[in-house]
Design an enzyme around this catalytic site. Sequence first.
Site, PDB file in Angstrom:
ATOM      1  N   CYS A   1       0.843  -1.206   0.000  1.00 29.04           N
ATOM      2  CA  CYS A   1       0.000   0.000   0.000  1.00 29.04           C
ATOM      3  C   CYS A   1       0.876   1.255   0.000  1.00 29.04           C
ATOM      4  O   CYS A   1       1.839   1.347   0.765  1.00 29.04           O
ATOM      5  CB  CYS A   1      -0.911   0.002   1.226  1.00 29.04           C
ATOM      6  SG  CYS A   1      -2.065   1.392   1.208  1.00 29.04           S
TER       7      CYS A   1
ATOM      8  N   CYS B   1       0.445   4.474   6.960  1.00 27.56           N
ATOM      9  CA  CYS B   1      -0.222   4.356   8.268  1.00 27.56           C
ATOM     10  C   CYS B   1       0.681   3.587   9.250  1.00 27.56           C
ATOM     11  O   CYS B   1       1.070   2.436   8.964  1.00 27.56           O
ATOM     12  CB  CYS B   1      -1.559   3.649   8.104  1.00 27.56           C
ATOM     13  SG  CYS B   1      -2.541   4.351   6.758  1.00 27.56           S
TER      14      CYS B   1
ATOM     15  N   CYS C   1       0.014  -0.166  10.290  1.00 26.58           N
ATOM     16  CA  CYS C   1      -0.472  -1.153   9.323  1.00 26.58           C
ATOM     17  C   CYS C   1       0.612  -2.051   8.742  1.00 26.58           C
ATOM     18  O   CYS C   1       1.649  -1.579   8.245  1.00 26.58           O
ATOM     19  CB  CYS C   1      -1.212  -0.450   8.193  1.00 26.58           C
ATOM     20  SG  CYS C   1      -2.045  -1.610   7.091  1.00 26.58           S
TER      21      CYS C   1
ATOM     22  N   CYS D   1     -17.203  -8.386   4.883  1.00 22.74           N
ATOM     23  CA  CYS D   1     -16.470  -7.123   4.683  1.00 22.74           C
ATOM     24  C   CYS D   1     -15.175  -7.399   3.923  1.00 22.74           C
ATOM     25  O   CYS D   1     -14.349  -8.187   4.391  1.00 22.74           O
ATOM     26  CB  CYS D   1     -16.101  -6.501   6.019  1.00 22.74           C
ATOM     27  SG  CYS D   1     -17.488  -6.346   7.132  1.00 22.74           S
TER      28      CYS D   1
ATOM     29  N   CYS E   1     -19.936  -5.118   2.795  1.00 28.50           N
ATOM     30  CA  CYS E   1     -19.179  -3.937   3.217  1.00 28.50           C
ATOM     31  C   CYS E   1     -17.842  -4.006   2.499  1.00 28.50           C
ATOM     32  O   CYS E   1     -17.281  -5.099   2.355  1.00 28.50           O
ATOM     33  CB  CYS E   1     -18.959  -3.972   4.729  1.00 28.50           C
ATOM     34  SG  CYS E   1     -17.957  -2.592   5.326  1.00 28.50           S
TER      35      CYS E   1
ATOM     36  N   CYS F   1     -19.537   2.886   7.896  1.00 32.78           N
ATOM     37  CA  CYS F   1     -18.845   2.193   8.985  1.00 32.78           C
ATOM     38  C   CYS F   1     -17.582   3.004   9.237  1.00 32.78           C
ATOM     39  O   CYS F   1     -16.722   3.087   8.355  1.00 32.78           O
ATOM     40  CB  CYS F   1     -18.511   0.766   8.557  1.00 32.78           C
ATOM     41  SG  CYS F   1     -17.483  -0.108   9.752  1.00 32.78           S
TER      42      CYS F   1
ATOM     43  N   ARG G   1     -18.643  -1.787  17.274  1.00 32.75           N
ATOM     44  CA  ARG G   1     -18.002  -3.096  17.024  1.00 32.75           C
ATOM     45  C   ARG G   1     -16.687  -3.249  17.755  1.00 32.75           C
ATOM     46  O   ARG G   1     -15.775  -2.423  17.617  1.00 32.75           O
ATOM     47  CB  ARG G   1     -17.777  -3.309  15.521  1.00 32.75           C
ATOM     48  CG  ARG G   1     -17.117  -4.668  15.245  1.00 32.75           C
ATOM     49  CD  ARG G   1     -17.016  -5.031  13.772  1.00 32.75           C
ATOM     50  NE  ARG G   1     -18.302  -4.860  13.139  1.00 32.75           N
ATOM     51  CZ  ARG G   1     -18.537  -4.019  12.131  1.00 32.75           C
ATOM     52  NH1 ARG G   1     -17.548  -3.321  11.640  1.00 32.75           N
ATOM     53  NH2 ARG G   1     -19.726  -3.908  11.621  1.00 32.75           N
TER      54      ARG G   1
HETATM   55  N1  SAM Z   1      -6.793   0.812   2.970  1.00 35.45           N
HETATM   56  C1  SAM Z   1      -8.079   1.095   3.454  1.00 35.45           C
HETATM   57  C2  SAM Z   1      -8.096   2.178   4.491  1.00 35.45           C
HETATM   58  O1  SAM Z   1      -7.082   2.450   5.122  1.00 35.45           O
HETATM   59  O2  SAM Z   1      -9.159   2.745   4.692  1.00 35.45           O
HETATM   60  C3  SAM Z   1      -8.804  -0.115   3.996  1.00 35.45           C
HETATM   61  C4  SAM Z   1      -8.076  -1.152   4.781  1.00 35.45           C
HETATM   62  S1  SAM Z   1      -7.411  -0.612   6.334  1.00 35.45           S
HETATM   63  C5  SAM Z   1      -6.427  -2.006   6.784  1.00 35.45           C
HETATM   64  C6  SAM Z   1      -8.831  -0.600   7.411  1.00 35.45           C
HETATM   65  C7  SAM Z   1      -8.641  -0.236   8.845  1.00 35.45           C
HETATM   66  O3  SAM Z   1      -8.029  -1.302   9.546  1.00 35.45           O
HETATM   67  C8  SAM Z   1      -7.781   0.947   9.188  1.00 35.45           C
HETATM   68  O4  SAM Z   1      -8.441   2.164   9.021  1.00 35.45           O
HETATM   69  C9  SAM Z   1      -7.486   0.708  10.644  1.00 35.45           C
HETATM   70  O5  SAM Z   1      -8.484   1.308  11.449  1.00 35.45           O
HETATM   71  C10 SAM Z   1      -7.563  -0.804  10.779  1.00 35.45           C
HETATM   72  N2  SAM Z   1      -6.256  -1.391  11.079  1.00 35.45           N
HETATM   73  C11 SAM Z   1      -5.249  -1.595  10.200  1.00 35.45           C
HETATM   74  N3  SAM Z   1      -4.182  -2.134  10.807  1.00 35.45           N
HETATM   75  C12 SAM Z   1      -4.511  -2.265  12.117  1.00 35.45           C
HETATM   76  C13 SAM Z   1      -3.809  -2.742  13.264  1.00 35.45           C
HETATM   77  N4  SAM Z   1      -2.564  -3.171  13.189  1.00 35.45           N
HETATM   78  N5  SAM Z   1      -4.450  -2.740  14.453  1.00 35.45           N
HETATM   79  C14 SAM Z   1      -5.709  -2.309  14.535  1.00 35.45           C
HETATM   80  N6  SAM Z   1      -6.425  -1.831  13.485  1.00 35.45           N
HETATM   81  C15 SAM Z   1      -5.830  -1.807  12.295  1.00 35.45           C
HETATM   82 FE1  SF4 Z   2      -2.936   1.180   3.302  1.00 39.19          FE
HETATM   83 FE2  SF4 Z   2      -2.978  -0.043   5.634  1.00 39.19          FE
HETATM   84 FE3  SF4 Z   2      -3.185   2.592   5.534  1.00 39.19          FE
HETATM   85 FE4  SF4 Z   2      -5.241   1.073   4.652  1.00 39.19          FE
HETATM   86  S1  SF4 Z   2      -4.496   1.217   6.756  1.00 39.19           S
HETATM   87  S2  SF4 Z   2      -4.349   2.885   3.667  1.00 39.19           S
HETATM   88  S3  SF4 Z   2      -4.082  -0.668   3.850  1.00 39.19           S
HETATM   89  S4  SF4 Z   2      -1.393   1.380   4.910  1.00 39.19           S
END
Ligand code: SAM
Ligand code: SF4
Length: 334
Positions: free
Chosen positions: A59, A63, A66, A103, A134, A194, A266
């Site tokens: 990606c 973040c 992530c 989802c 979703c 959501c 949730r």
């Molecule tokens: N890339 C898209 C986005 O960021 O909106 C969708 C997928 S992203 C993985 C969805 C959500 O997963 C993130 O907004 C975050 O809240 C949650 N998430 C991701 N990694 C996480 C982690 N290590 N622990 C807890 N929540 C996590």
């Molecule tokens: Fe990409 Fe992970 Fe951020 Fe979603 S949460 S935008 S998958 S880096």
Amino acid sequence: MPLDVVPHARHDWTRPQAEALLNQPFNDLLFAAQQAHRQHFDPNRVQVSTLLSIKTGACPEDCGYCAQSASHDTALERERLLALDEVTAAARAARAAGATRFCMGAAWRNPSDTHLTQVIAMIEAVHALGLETCVTLGMLNLAQAQRLKDAGLDYYNHNLDTSPEFYGQVISTRTYQERLDTLEHIRAVGLKTCSGGILGMGESRADRAGLLCQLANLPAHPESVPINLLVKIEGTPLAEAPELDPLEFVRTVAAARLMMPGSYVRLSAGRETMSDELQTLCYLAGANSIFYGERLLTTDNADAQRDRALFERLGLQFEAMPEEGRDQPGGCFK
Ligand code: SAM
Ligand code: SF4
Ligand code: DTB
């Protein structure tokens, strides 16, 4: 503010008011949350969703929490967009296990229009199985949101994740305002929202209040509010984030229930490391939805057998599919 006068669907929360809720004595906060929960929902039913990562890793966003960010050196293998039959097989299995919503998540900053066409085929196939759908695909423009709505999508997940002030310490490749813009597009086309956040990233209680204010002050409360506990992933900047006091997590769930009383709250990522007793406190605080099944997106979820055993001990039941045409979440159990 006395808790017994917390009104229903307010959209004008101030930071001090949200902080005052979080600062209440624990018993008072949980009692008020439980009352709000019972006014809007059957307290013994939990909505169950199952997740599938349809496109994993690489990606372009950074973040800090992530596993899927190309900016972090995690052990994750990138995968291409799954084939339609792989998705339908997973959705069938989720339905057989009792999930009512499926989802699908993709590690994109935003989907291309070609990718959206492929995801729309997945949405249609999952919908045809009788499941709610979703997706969470990153940022959307208005036309893309409309295409998803036209395809019959039920919910779009797009988390605000934390307070506007703390956001820049976690993510540098997008702004909070861009997140709000996508939420606006989702709402404008009539998709259900959501949106929630992650706790345990080193944020303060004031940040948690800030996140809840942002969610509750949206023009409509998100129908679904995922509260994630950070899953610490080796190789990410937040791998060594300080442990969050578990009772602070419960407080935040309770405040979410009070500030968005008609929304599904949730209990999301992080359940695997939570004791049965901590999850029980979360249900008591007003959580009424979970992710159920072996995996979250890239990490393990809480064990399904253990979930069923806890539900049995607590007399909780899986919520059935919502009635056709019901557009308000929860129903009323006043
Ligand atoms: N890339 C898209 C986005 O960021 O909106 C969708 C997928 S992203 C993985 C969805 C959500 O997963 C993130 O907004 C975050 O809240 C949650 N998430 C991701 N990694 C996480 C982690 N290590 N622990 C807890 N929540 C996590
Ligand atoms: Fe990409 Fe992970 Fe951020 Fe979603 S949460 S935008 S998958 S880096
Ligand atoms: C949400 O709030 N949490 C889910 C879902 N929406 C997409 C994702 C949790 C991801 C946890 C870490 C992982 O498995 O990669």
